[in-house]
Design a protein around this motif. Structure first.
Motif, PDB file in Angstrom:
ATOM      1  N   LYS A  21      38.752 -12.011  15.614  1.00  0.00           N
ATOM      2  CA  LYS A  21      40.299 -11.554  16.093  1.00  0.00           C
ATOM      3  C   LYS A  21      41.159 -12.560  15.398  1.00  0.00           C
ATOM      4  CE  LYS A  21      42.005 -13.039  20.092  1.00  0.00           C
ATOM      5  NZ  LYS A  21      42.428 -13.122  21.490  1.00  0.00           N
ATOM      6  N   HIS A  22      42.200 -12.248  14.832  1.00  0.00           N
ATOM      7  CA  HIS A  22      43.227 -13.179  14.158  1.00  0.00           C
ATOM      8  C   HIS A  22      44.523 -13.227  14.873  1.00  0.00           C
ATOM      9  CE1 HIS A  22      45.285 -15.584  11.085  1.00  0.00           C
ATOM     10  NE2 HIS A  22      46.228 -14.421  11.328  1.00  0.00           N
ATOM     11  N   TYR A  23      44.713 -12.158  15.473  1.00  0.00           N
ATOM     12  CA  TYR A  23      46.014 -11.687  16.180  1.00  0.00           C
ATOM     13  C   TYR A  23      46.098 -10.865  16.992  1.00  0.00           C
ATOM     14  CZ  TYR A  23      50.610 -10.369  17.275  1.00  0.00           C
ATOM     15  OH  TYR A  23      52.069  -9.807  18.016  1.00  0.00           O
ATOM     16  N   GLU A  24      46.436 -10.778  18.463  1.00  0.00           N
ATOM     17  CA  GLU A  24      46.244  -9.626  19.294  1.00  0.00           C
ATOM     18  C   GLU A  24      47.343  -9.627  20.155  1.00  0.00           C
ATOM     19  OE1 GLU A  24      43.066  -7.219  21.682  1.00  0.00           O
ATOM     20  OE2 GLU A  24      42.782  -9.143  21.787  1.00  0.00           O
ATOM     21  N   GLN A  25      48.343  -8.844  20.539  1.00  0.00           N
ATOM     22  CA  GLN A  25      49.287  -8.568  21.346  1.00  0.00           C
ATOM     23  C   GLN A  25      49.287  -7.288  21.876  1.00  0.00           C
ATOM     24  OE1 GLN A  25      53.036 -10.330  20.309  1.00  0.00           O
ATOM     25  NE2 GLN A  25      54.191  -8.821  21.724  1.00  0.00           N
ATOM     26  N   PHE A  42      55.816  -6.921  16.744  1.00  0.00           N
ATOM     27  CA  PHE A  42      54.654  -7.916  16.752  1.00  0.00           C
ATOM     28  C   PHE A  42      54.961  -8.696  15.530  1.00  0.00           C
ATOM     29  CE2 PHE A  42      53.472  -3.934  18.727  1.00  0.00           C
ATOM     30  CZ  PHE A  42      52.841  -4.210  19.918  1.00  0.00           C
ATOM     31  N   THR A  43      54.568 -10.018  15.689  1.00  0.00           N
ATOM     32  CA  THR A  43      54.802 -11.028  14.658  1.00  0.00           C
ATOM     33  C   THR A  43      53.629 -11.908  14.342  1.00  0.00           C
ATOM     34  OG1 THR A  43      57.311 -11.062  14.860  1.00  0.00           O
ATOM     35  CG2 THR A  43      56.367 -12.903  13.511  1.00  0.00           C
ATOM     36  N   PHE A  44      53.047 -12.184  13.258  1.00  0.00           N
ATOM     37  CA  PHE A  44      51.842 -12.859  13.112  1.00  0.00           C
ATOM     38  C   PHE A  44      51.845 -13.514  11.699  1.00  0.00           C
ATOM     39  CE2 PHE A  44      51.287  -8.533  11.927  1.00  0.00           C
ATOM     40  CZ  PHE A  44      50.670  -8.405  10.729  1.00  0.00           C
ATOM     41  N   ILE A 128      55.333  -6.501  12.577  1.00  0.00           N
ATOM     42  CA  ILE A 128      55.441  -5.021  12.672  1.00  0.00           C
ATOM     43  C   ILE A 128      55.984  -4.476  13.760  1.00  0.00           C
ATOM     44  CG2 ILE A 128      53.699  -2.893  12.781  1.00  0.00           C
ATOM     45  CD1 ILE A 128      51.718  -4.670  11.202  1.00  0.00           C
ATOM     46  N   GLU A 129      57.144  -3.494  13.543  1.00  0.00           N
ATOM     47  CA  GLU A 129      57.692  -3.102  14.819  1.00  0.00           C
ATOM     48  C   GLU A 129      57.251  -1.450  14.987  1.00  0.00           C
ATOM     49  OE1 GLU A 129      61.883  -5.351  15.293  1.00  0.00           O
ATOM     50  OE2 GLU A 129      61.956  -3.397  13.826  1.00  0.00           O
ATOM     51  N   GLY A 146      49.685  -2.045  21.742  1.00  0.00           N
ATOM     52  CA  GLY A 146      49.476  -3.256  21.277  1.00  0.00           C
ATOM     53  C   GLY A 146      48.916  -3.246  19.515  1.00  0.00           C
ATOM     54  N   LEU A 147      49.040  -4.447  19.112  1.00  0.00           N
ATOM     55  CA  LEU A 147      48.282  -4.536  17.649  1.00  0.00           C
ATOM     56  C   LEU A 147      47.305  -5.855  17.743  1.00  0.00           C
ATOM     57  CD1 LEU A 147      49.445  -3.687  14.846  1.00  0.00           C
ATOM     58  CD2 LEU A 147      50.154  -6.033  14.705  1.00  0.00           C
TER      59      LEU A 147
END
Length: 156
Positions: A21-25, A42-44, A128-129, A146-147
């Motif tokens: 996992k690099h990013y998760e929301q 979602f901003t990463f 990403i919206e 989620g992303l």
């Protein structure tokens, strides 16, 4: 035959759960429904544009959700303000009406591959919206969206 199909479809999801996992929301949606104008953002950060990444959409739906799929609009903005709009279909249930993913009570969770082995063009911040594209002003039955961004296994 159906059991083998589910197993084959589940293998990529199990392989992806390797701690990369690099990013998760996960964003919780209002209980009264997902308004068509309620974009989820979602901003990463991507620190390494030489490595490929996998992107997944996480969906939590309730049994009351009336459809077997969920259409989404995804709008991307990158570090150089390049804008991309994408349409994506999330298949949530089979033709027999059974929900995919794992469930408890009337809630069902599903992680859906969106972009696999994607190499970002530049390092930096990406947003990403996500908005629902189901032709309803207020879509009932989707609890969370989620992303998840994972660095591919070969580059961990």
């Amino acid at each position: 035959m159906k059991i083998w199909l589910v197993i084959v479809l589940a293998i990529p999801l199990l392989i992806s759960c390797d701690g990369s996992k690099h990013y998760e929301q996960i964003n919780t949606l209002p209980p009264e429904g997902w308004d068509v104008n309620n974009r989820q953002s979602f901003t990463f950060n991507i620190p390494d544009n030489q490595s490929p990444y996998n992107i997944f959409i996480d969906v939590r739906n309730r049994n009351e959700y009336a459809y077997k799929n969920l259409f989404l609009f995804l709008e991307w903005t990158g570090p150089d303000s390049v804008f991309v709009r994408d349409t994506f279909e999330c298949v949530l249930a089979g033709v027999d009406g059974r929900w995919y993913g794992s469930g408890f009570g009337d809630l069902w969770d599903l992680r859906i591959p969106y972009k696999m082995n994607l190499q970002f063009p530049k390092e930096g911040e990406y947003t990403i919206e996500i908005e629902q594209a189901m032709r309803h002003e207020n879509l009932e039955g989707i609890s969370e969206i989620g992303l998840r961004v994972e660095k591919t296994k070969a580059n961990n």
